[in-house]
Design a protein around this motif. Structure first.
Motif, PDB file in Angstrom:
ATOM      1  N   PHE A  23     -59.975 -13.284  10.637  1.00 57.83           N
ATOM      2  CA  PHE A  23     -59.120 -13.653  11.769  1.00 57.83           C
ATOM      3  C   PHE A  23     -58.412 -12.446  12.382  1.00 57.83           C
ATOM      4  N   LEU A  24     -58.426 -11.317  11.682  1.00 56.86           N
ATOM      5  CA  LEU A  24     -57.803 -10.094  12.190  1.00 56.86           C
ATOM      6  C   LEU A  24     -58.879  -9.304  12.925  1.00 56.86           C
ATOM      7  N   ILE A  25     -59.092  -9.690  14.144  1.00 59.06           N
ATOM      8  CA  ILE A  25     -60.225  -9.262  14.972  1.00 59.06           C
ATOM      9  C   ILE A  25     -60.057  -7.850  15.523  1.00 59.06           C
ATOM     10  N   ASP A  26     -61.162  -7.324  16.075  1.00 62.00           N
ATOM     11  CA  ASP A  26     -61.095  -6.082  16.844  1.00 62.00           C
ATOM     12  C   ASP A  26     -60.453  -6.402  18.194  1.00 62.00           C
ATOM     13  N   LEU A  27     -59.631  -5.483  18.689  1.00 63.70           N
ATOM     14  CA  LEU A  27     -59.013  -5.637  20.002  1.00 63.70           C
ATOM     15  C   LEU A  27     -59.594  -4.579  20.935  1.00 63.70           C
ATOM     16  N   ALA A  28     -60.131  -5.011  22.051  1.00 65.40           N
ATOM     17  CA  ALA A  28     -60.754  -4.086  23.013  1.00 65.40           C
ATOM     18  C   ALA A  28     -59.743  -3.037  23.468  1.00 65.40           C
ATOM     19  N   GLY A  29     -60.156  -1.772  23.421  1.00 60.20           N
ATOM     20  CA  GLY A  29     -59.298  -0.674  23.846  1.00 60.20           C
ATOM     21  C   GLY A  29     -58.365  -0.157  22.761  1.00 60.20           C
ATOM     22  N   TRP A  30     -58.366  -0.791  21.606  1.00 61.33           N
ATOM     23  CA  TRP A  30     -57.501  -0.407  20.492  1.00 61.33           C
ATOM     24  C   TRP A  30     -58.363   0.059  19.324  1.00 61.33           C
ATOM     25  N   GLN A  31     -57.847   1.011  18.562  1.00 64.46           N
ATOM     26  CA  GLN A  31     -58.499   1.466  17.334  1.00 64.46           C
ATOM     27  C   GLN A  31     -57.879   0.684  16.180  1.00 64.46           C
ATOM     28  N   GLY A  32     -58.665  -0.176  15.559  1.00 56.84           N
ATOM     29  CA  GLY A  32     -58.163  -0.987  14.453  1.00 56.84           C
ATOM     30  C   GLY A  32     -58.564  -0.407  13.118  1.00 56.84           C
ATOM     31  N   GLU A  33     -57.600  -0.338  12.208  1.00 58.14           N
ATOM     32  CA  GLU A  33     -57.922   0.058  10.842  1.00 58.14           C
ATOM     33  C   GLU A  33     -58.621  -1.109  10.155  1.00 58.14           C
ATOM     34  N   LYS A  34     -59.154  -0.863   9.002  1.00 60.54           N
ATOM     35  CA  LYS A  34     -59.820  -1.906   8.229  1.00 60.54           C
ATOM     36  C   LYS A  34     -58.774  -2.936   7.780  1.00 60.54           C
ATOM     37  N   PRO A  35     -59.040  -4.238   7.978  1.00 58.97           N
ATOM     38  CA  PRO A  35     -58.080  -5.237   7.511  1.00 58.97           C
ATOM     39  C   PRO A  35     -58.011  -5.230   5.989  1.00 58.97           C
ATOM     40  N   ASP A  36     -56.846  -5.551   5.477  1.00 58.27           N
ATOM     41  CA  ASP A  36     -56.635  -5.563   4.035  1.00 58.27           C
ATOM     42  C   ASP A  36     -55.721  -6.726   3.691  1.00 58.27           C
TER      43      ASP A  36
ATOM     44  N   PHE B 263     -48.427 -16.348  11.461  1.00 58.97           N
ATOM     45  CA  PHE B 263     -49.126 -15.199  12.007  1.00 58.97           C
ATOM     46  C   PHE B 263     -48.084 -14.400  12.771  1.00 58.97           C
ATOM     47  N   SER B 264     -48.095 -13.092  12.614  1.00 60.97           N
ATOM     48  CA  SER B 264     -47.174 -12.271  13.400  1.00 60.97           C
ATOM     49  C   SER B 264     -47.909 -11.072  13.983  1.00 60.97           C
ATOM     50  N   LEU B 265     -47.457 -10.691  15.156  1.00 59.53           N
ATOM     51  CA  LEU B 265     -47.941  -9.479  15.800  1.00 59.53           C
ATOM     52  C   LEU B 265     -46.711  -8.659  16.162  1.00 59.53           C
ATOM     53  N   ALA B 266     -46.490  -7.584  15.417  1.00 60.18           N
ATOM     54  CA  ALA B 266     -45.398  -6.656  15.714  1.00 60.18           C
ATOM     55  C   ALA B 266     -45.991  -5.516  16.523  1.00 60.18           C
ATOM     56  N   TYR B 267     -45.229  -5.024  17.505  1.00 58.32           N
ATOM     57  CA  TYR B 267     -45.772  -4.003  18.393  1.00 58.32           C
ATOM     58  C   TYR B 267     -44.670  -3.058  18.846  1.00 58.32           C
ATOM     59  N   GLU B 268     -45.101  -1.852  19.243  1.00 58.70           N
ATOM     60  CA  GLU B 268     -44.183  -0.884  19.829  1.00 58.70           C
ATOM     61  C   GLU B 268     -44.925  -0.052  20.859  1.00 58.70           C
TER      62      GLU B 268
ATOM     63  N   LEU C 287     -52.283  -9.748  24.001  1.00 62.32           N
ATOM     64  CA  LEU C 287     -52.974  -9.325  22.774  1.00 62.32           C
ATOM     65  C   LEU C 287     -52.934 -10.438  21.727  1.00 62.32           C
ATOM     66  N   ALA C 288     -51.748 -11.009  21.520  1.00 55.78           N
ATOM     67  CA  ALA C 288     -51.597 -12.075  20.523  1.00 55.78           C
ATOM     68  C   ALA C 288     -52.473 -13.269  20.875  1.00 55.78           C
ATOM     69  N   ASP C 289     -52.653 -13.510  22.159  1.00 48.82           N
ATOM     70  CA  ASP C 289     -53.451 -14.641  22.627  1.00 48.82           C
ATOM     71  C   ASP C 289     -54.930 -14.479  22.286  1.00 48.82           C
TER      72      ASP C 289
ATOM     73  N   ARG D  10     -53.365   2.604  19.975  1.00 48.66           N
ATOM     74  CA  ARG D  10     -53.940   2.997  21.261  1.00 48.66           C
ATOM     75  C   ARG D  10     -53.004   4.064  21.825  1.00 48.66           C
ATOM     76  N   GLY D  11     -53.375   5.314  21.622  1.00 50.92           N
ATOM     77  CA  GLY D  11     -52.479   6.405  22.009  1.00 50.92           C
ATOM     78  C   GLY D  11     -51.188   6.321  21.198  1.00 50.92           C
ATOM     79  N   GLU D  12     -50.051   6.259  21.895  1.00 47.14           N
ATOM     80  CA  GLU D  12     -48.745   6.148  21.225  1.00 47.14           C
ATOM     81  C   GLU D  12     -48.391   4.702  20.868  1.00 47.14           C
ATOM     82  N   ALA D  13     -49.092   3.746  21.442  1.00 50.22           N
ATOM     83  CA  ALA D  13     -48.807   2.335  21.199  1.00 50.22           C
ATOM     84  C   ALA D  13     -49.365   1.912  19.835  1.00 50.22           C
ATOM     85  N   LYS D  14     -48.628   1.018  19.177  1.00 50.81           N
ATOM     86  CA  LYS D  14     -49.037   0.518  17.863  1.00 50.81           C
ATOM     87  C   LYS D  14     -48.862  -0.994  17.815  1.00 50.81           C
ATOM     88  N   ALA D  15     -49.687  -1.638  17.014  1.00 57.12           N
ATOM     89  CA  ALA D  15     -49.569  -3.076  16.778  1.00 57.12           C
ATOM     90  C   ALA D  15     -49.923  -3.345  15.315  1.00 57.12           C
TER      91      ALA D  15
END
Length: 169
Positions: free
Chosen positions: A37-50, A138-143, A153-155, A70-75
């Motif tokens: 359920f922790l999918i890839d997000l287009a335009g974002w570099q995702g680490e391996k889910p754990d 489910f939570s999505l924290a972002y900065e 993104l959460a959608d 994604r650059g300076e942005a994090k989720a």
């Protein structure tokens, strides 16, 4: 001469009996059912889910997490089942709403599910918490992300499928 083949066979079966239990333990971790359920997000570099599962005599806790950049942005996406989720869901259950000059915390219904949206406008950070069950979230924290983009993104995550998976024992 006969001792060497018997010794090799004995060593093989001892090694097999030692390694076999470990291979079945790794395959049965409860958090693994949440990782898809922790999918890839287009335009974002995702680490391996754990994840992590902890069972004690009186309580269980399961978490699955994945970090994105994604650059300076994090989720940071998380699915949590257990007492920690139940405690984090208290503001949603109370219907908490708060607004200040620096940000807001608002509970609402999104896609038929109870949601808490917290946002700090000064540093463009926040958290979206979705109640999946009384002790699952489910939570999505972002900065470094605007609130509207974070909601989009959460959608992209399938909350209903997460809900079904967290109710499976």
């Amino acid at each position: 001469m006969m001792l060497k083949p018997r010794y090799r066979i004995l060593c093989f079966f001892v090694a097999l009996s030692v390694l076999l239990p470990f291979s079945t333990v790794r395959a049965d971790q409860p958090f693994q059912r949440l990782l898809p359920f922790l999918i890839d997000l287009a335009g974002w570099q995702g680490e391996k889910p754990d994840g992590m599962s902890m069972q004690m005599s009186d309580t269980n806790m399961t978490t699955a997490t994945r970090d994105y950049e994604r650059g300076e942005a994090k989720a940071h996406a998380s699915i949590i089942i257990g007492p920690a989720a139940a405690g984090a869901l208290a503001p949603i259950q109370s219907g908490m709403n708060m607004q200040t000059s620096e940000g807001r915390m608002v509970t609402s219904t999104v896609r038929g599910m109870n949601v808490l949206k917290a946002y700090n406008s000064k540093d463009k950070s926040g958290t979206l918490v979705v109640a999946l069950d009384k002790n699952a979230m489910f939570s999505l924290a972002y900065e470094g992300v605007a609130e509207e983009e974070a909601l989009a993104l959460a959608d992209k995550f399938d909350w209903k499928a997460m809900q079904a998976a967290t109710q499976t024992k």
